[in-house]
Design a protein around this motif. Sequence first.
Motif, PDB file in Angstrom:
ATOM      1  N   VAL A  51       0.846  -1.190   0.000  1.00 36.51           N
ATOM      2  CA  VAL A  51       0.000   0.000   0.000  1.00 36.51           C
ATOM      3  C   VAL A  51       0.885   1.245   0.000  1.00 36.51           C
ATOM      4  N   LEU A  52       0.506   2.219  -0.812  1.00 35.05           N
ATOM      5  CA  LEU A  52       1.219   3.485  -0.853  1.00 35.05           C
ATOM      6  C   LEU A  52       0.233   4.615  -0.581  1.00 35.05           C
ATOM      7  N   LEU A  53       0.494   5.397   0.460  1.00 33.25           N
ATOM      8  CA  LEU A  53      -0.263   6.628   0.708  1.00 33.25           C
ATOM      9  C   LEU A  53       0.509   7.780   0.095  1.00 33.25           C
ATOM     10  N   PHE A  54      -0.147   8.545  -0.773  1.00 30.51           N
ATOM     11  CA  PHE A  54       0.471   9.734  -1.366  1.00 30.51           C
ATOM     12  C   PHE A  54      -0.247  10.981  -0.871  1.00 30.51           C
ATOM     13  N   THR A  99      -1.140  17.687   9.840  1.00 29.56           N
ATOM     14  CA  THR A  99      -0.417  16.472  10.192  1.00 29.56           C
ATOM     15  C   THR A  99      -1.337  15.475  10.888  1.00 29.56           C
ATOM     16  N   GLN A 100      -2.211  15.963  11.746  1.00 26.09           N
ATOM     17  CA  GLN A 100      -3.179  15.085  12.404  1.00 26.09           C
ATOM     18  C   GLN A 100      -4.057  14.390  11.372  1.00 26.09           C
ATOM     19  N   GLU A 101      -4.456  15.124  10.357  1.00 23.64           N
ATOM     20  CA  GLU A 101      -5.315  14.541   9.324  1.00 23.64           C
ATOM     21  C   GLU A 101      -4.575  13.485   8.516  1.00 23.64           C
ATOM     22  N   VAL A 102      -3.318  13.744   8.218  1.00 21.81           N
ATOM     23  CA  VAL A 102      -2.520  12.731   7.511  1.00 21.81           C
ATOM     24  C   VAL A 102      -2.346  11.494   8.386  1.00 21.81           C
ATOM     25  N   ALA A 103      -2.071  11.701   9.669  1.00 25.83           N
ATOM     26  CA  ALA A 103      -1.914  10.574  10.582  1.00 25.83           C
ATOM     27  C   ALA A 103      -3.203   9.755  10.663  1.00 25.83           C
ATOM     28  N   LYS A 104      -4.338  10.425  10.669  1.00 29.91           N
ATOM     29  CA  LYS A 104      -5.616   9.707  10.719  1.00 29.91           C
ATOM     30  C   LYS A 104      -5.881   8.937   9.431  1.00 29.91           C
ATOM     31  N   SER A 105      -5.360   9.448   8.317  1.00 35.33           N
ATOM     32  CA  SER A 105      -5.499   8.681   7.068  1.00 35.33           C
ATOM     33  C   SER A 105      -4.674   7.405   7.135  1.00 35.33           C
ATOM     34  N   ILE A 106      -3.514   7.464   7.782  1.00 39.51           N
ATOM     35  CA  ILE A 106      -2.700   6.252   7.967  1.00 39.51           C
ATOM     36  C   ILE A 106      -3.441   5.252   8.855  1.00 39.51           C
ATOM     37  N   ILE A 123       2.619  -0.856   4.596  1.00 40.28           N
ATOM     38  CA  ILE A 123       2.159   0.503   4.331  1.00 40.28           C
ATOM     39  C   ILE A 123       3.367   1.415   4.122  1.00 40.28           C
ATOM     40  N   TYR A 124       3.455   2.000   2.952  1.00 45.34           N
ATOM     41  CA  TYR A 124       4.476   2.989   2.632  1.00 45.34           C
ATOM     42  C   TYR A 124       3.799   4.349   2.520  1.00 45.34           C
ATOM     43  N   VAL A 125       4.483   5.391   2.951  1.00 43.26           N
ATOM     44  CA  VAL A 125       3.917   6.739   2.866  1.00 43.26           C
ATOM     45  C   VAL A 125       4.846   7.611   2.046  1.00 43.26           C
ATOM     46  N   HIS A 133       6.729  16.800   3.896  1.00 39.94           N
ATOM     47  CA  HIS A 133       6.827  17.250   5.292  1.00 39.94           C
ATOM     48  C   HIS A 133       5.755  16.588   6.147  1.00 39.94           C
ATOM     49  N   LEU A 134       4.520  16.552   5.649  1.00 38.79           N
ATOM     50  CA  LEU A 134       3.409  16.057   6.445  1.00 38.79           C
ATOM     51  C   LEU A 134       3.508  14.554   6.704  1.00 38.79           C
ATOM     52  N   VAL A 135       3.893  13.761   5.702  1.00 38.98           N
ATOM     53  CA  VAL A 135       3.997  12.324   5.953  1.00 38.98           C
ATOM     54  C   VAL A 135       5.176  12.019   6.864  1.00 38.98           C
ATOM     55  N   ALA A 136       6.267  12.798   6.727  1.00 37.34           N
ATOM     56  CA  ALA A 136       7.424  12.576   7.597  1.00 37.34           C
ATOM     57  C   ALA A 136       7.072  12.897   9.041  1.00 37.34           C
ATOM     58  N   LEU A 137       6.416  14.045   9.265  1.00 38.59           N
ATOM     59  CA  LEU A 137       6.074  14.438  10.627  1.00 38.59           C
ATOM     60  C   LEU A 137       5.049  13.477  11.229  1.00 38.59           C
ATOM     61  N   ALA A 138       4.078  13.073  10.441  1.00 41.93           N
ATOM     62  CA  ALA A 138       3.031  12.178  10.940  1.00 41.93           C
ATOM     63  C   ALA A 138       3.580  10.826  11.366  1.00 41.93           C
ATOM     64  N   THR A 139       4.665  10.392  10.746  1.00 37.71           N
ATOM     65  CA  THR A 139       5.216   9.072  11.061  1.00 37.71           C
ATOM     66  C   THR A 139       6.427   9.121  11.988  1.00 37.71           C
ATOM     67  N   MET A 140       7.044  10.275  12.130  1.00 32.79           N
ATOM     68  CA  MET A 140       8.239  10.379  12.968  1.00 32.79           C
ATOM     69  C   MET A 140       7.961  10.927  14.359  1.00 32.79           C
ATOM     70  N   ASP A 141       6.965  11.816  14.486  1.00 32.63           N
ATOM     71  CA  ASP A 141       6.589  12.370  15.781  1.00 32.63           C
ATOM     72  C   ASP A 141       5.508  11.483  16.381  1.00 32.63           C
ATOM     73  N   SER A 142       5.820  10.764  17.432  1.00 27.76           N
ATOM     74  CA  SER A 142       4.900   9.774  17.996  1.00 27.76           C
ATOM     75  C   SER A 142       3.627  10.389  18.564  1.00 27.76           C
ATOM     76  N   SER A 143       3.606  11.706  18.764  1.00 26.98           N
ATOM     77  CA  SER A 143       2.384  12.321  19.280  1.00 26.98           C
ATOM     78  C   SER A 143       1.241  12.265  18.274  1.00 26.98           C
TER      79      SER A 143
END
Length: 259
Positions: A51-54, A99-106, A123-125, A133-143
């Motif tokens: 799966v690829l999220l773009f 970023t929250q919205e991208v994280a929720k899509s994941i 799952i690849y993002v 920036h948004l996919v990196a932050l959503a997956t790297m910042d655990s918050s």
Amino acid sequence: MRLFFSFLSILLFCSSCAVKKYKDIPFITSTPKELTANIFVPKKKMKLQPVLLFVHGGNWDSGKKETYGFLGRNFAKKGVVTVISEYTLSPQADYKQMTQEVAKSILWIKNNIEDYGGDPQQIYVTGHSAGGHLVALATMDSSYSYGIDKKDIAGIILNDAAGLDMYSYLQKNPPTSENHYLSTWTKNPETWKKASPITYMDATTPRVLMYWGSKSYASIIEANQDFYTKLKAFQPQLKSIVLKKKTRAYGTPIFLALE
């Protein structure tokens, strides 16, 4: 490491597969505006596919998922279930909400993608420019994890990513109302640091493939080079590959990948 590159090799496979598109599938319904994604899947029935999220770019204040149907069809033809999602743009949202919205899509993908033939274990993002920036932050910042472990992300693919170190960039170029940067980033340097994926890099960071063009914006090149240098301490097998090939957009692209 082999799993990461097995994903890339799939891109050369199944080029003749027909594609089915699922349009405007809701992944967030609790905001004032429902957020949706377009999902592209191979029509041919196969085992569960990667799966690829773009996530699209556009300087955090423009862009739309509908522009990238060609990308969804291309990856789906090659056996990759592709999700192209939207997010709320500035000035209606700041970087944190995006970023929250991208994280929720994941999270949605993790819980639902098997219904579309996707493998929730692969799952690849990826994102272009602001989307990187948004996919990196959503997956790297655990918050932003919402219960998604970093181990659930098979890889992060950064395509000419902007904003990897907003702290350094905005110190040199303080935000103004231009491009809605004050709405996106605020005036607070501590906020800029929290907004920078490079801040959260550590040994748990998912494997990264990043590339940028040698004729991209100077700030993007600088931030990507700094990100790569720091990442190499945690992912020592990272290597750079320079392709001596012209592209229409950016000239000679530089690829950084794990062996």
